[in-house]
Scaffold this motif. Sequence first.
Motif, PDB file in Angstrom:
ATOM      1  N   ALA A 157       0.825  -1.211   0.000  1.00  0.00           N
ATOM      2  CA  ALA A 157       0.000   0.000   0.000  1.00  0.00           C
ATOM      3  C   ALA A 157       0.858   1.260   0.000  1.00  0.00           C
ATOM      4  N   ALA A 158       0.361   2.291  -0.679  1.00  0.00           N
ATOM      5  CA  ALA A 158       1.080   3.559  -0.742  1.00  0.00           C
ATOM      6  C   ALA A 158       1.046   4.298   0.590  1.00  0.00           C
ATOM      7  N   THR A 159       0.036   3.998   1.413  1.00  0.00           N
ATOM      8  CA  THR A 159      -0.102   4.561   2.749  1.00  0.00           C
ATOM      9  C   THR A 159      -1.060   3.639   3.497  1.00  0.00           C
ATOM     10  N   ASP A 160      -1.414   3.970   4.731  1.00  0.00           N
ATOM     11  CA  ASP A 160      -2.329   3.122   5.504  1.00  0.00           C
ATOM     12  C   ASP A 160      -3.748   3.339   4.966  1.00  0.00           C
ATOM     13  N   LEU A 161      -4.222   2.416   4.136  1.00  0.00           N
ATOM     14  CA  LEU A 161      -5.435   2.656   3.368  1.00  0.00           C
ATOM     15  C   LEU A 161      -6.741   2.636   4.172  1.00  0.00           C
TER      16      LEU A 161
END
Length: 238
Positions: A102-106
């Motif tokens: 994931a690109a960040t905490d989705l």
Amino acid sequence: MRAIRGLVFDKDGTLFDFRATWGAWTRALLLELTQGEDARAAAVGRVIGYDLASGDFAPDSYVIAHTPEEIADRMIPHLPGVERAALVARMSSLATETALVAATDLPPLFAALKGAGLYVGLATNDFAAPAEAHLRQAGVRQFFDFVAGFDSGHGAKPAPGPLLAFAASGGLDPAEVAMVGDSVHDLVAGRAAGMRTVGVLTGIALAAELAPHADVVLPHIGHLPDWVASVHEAAEVR
């Protein structure tokens, strides 16, 4: 300036870090197709803009923004004996099995976006089935009101069809929607649809490539809530 009522996202390079997620997928696919022959795998990799040795993608790699069918068509001339339909099907099944980064905490991000009353969608040039699977794996499918792949009947980016279908599904004016993506394909599609465009740097493209096509370029989608809030404040002032 209109307030933002909807956000439509690209998937790969936007929700998920492109290099970390799709580098391993591309390597596995190439080695499988060439029976583990590194030299042949490397040669086919070059055709689609992937370097087998470094595990990295060229800025114009076919894997970044094209559909699986377009990627398959690029490789088929270099894979004697491989049938196109079988290749496309294998690409789809292998994509479903891919480990996502994931690109960040989705989950908290999308919970916050939905909590703010936003209509949320996904428009990817991947197949719809793996896209659905990836959202479930990431624990965020429940936050998406609309999901479309290139095979969902709306066309593929950079054409605006999938984005316009998203807006129509929520009864939104495209001017009330922002398209969020990591590639020029995404942003061109957003502009063609009459939407605002948000570039993110979790794909392959650099800020300088995205900026001419974007209203804003963010490091990653975790910065979206602040940007949306700033747009709303500007709309209220007007």
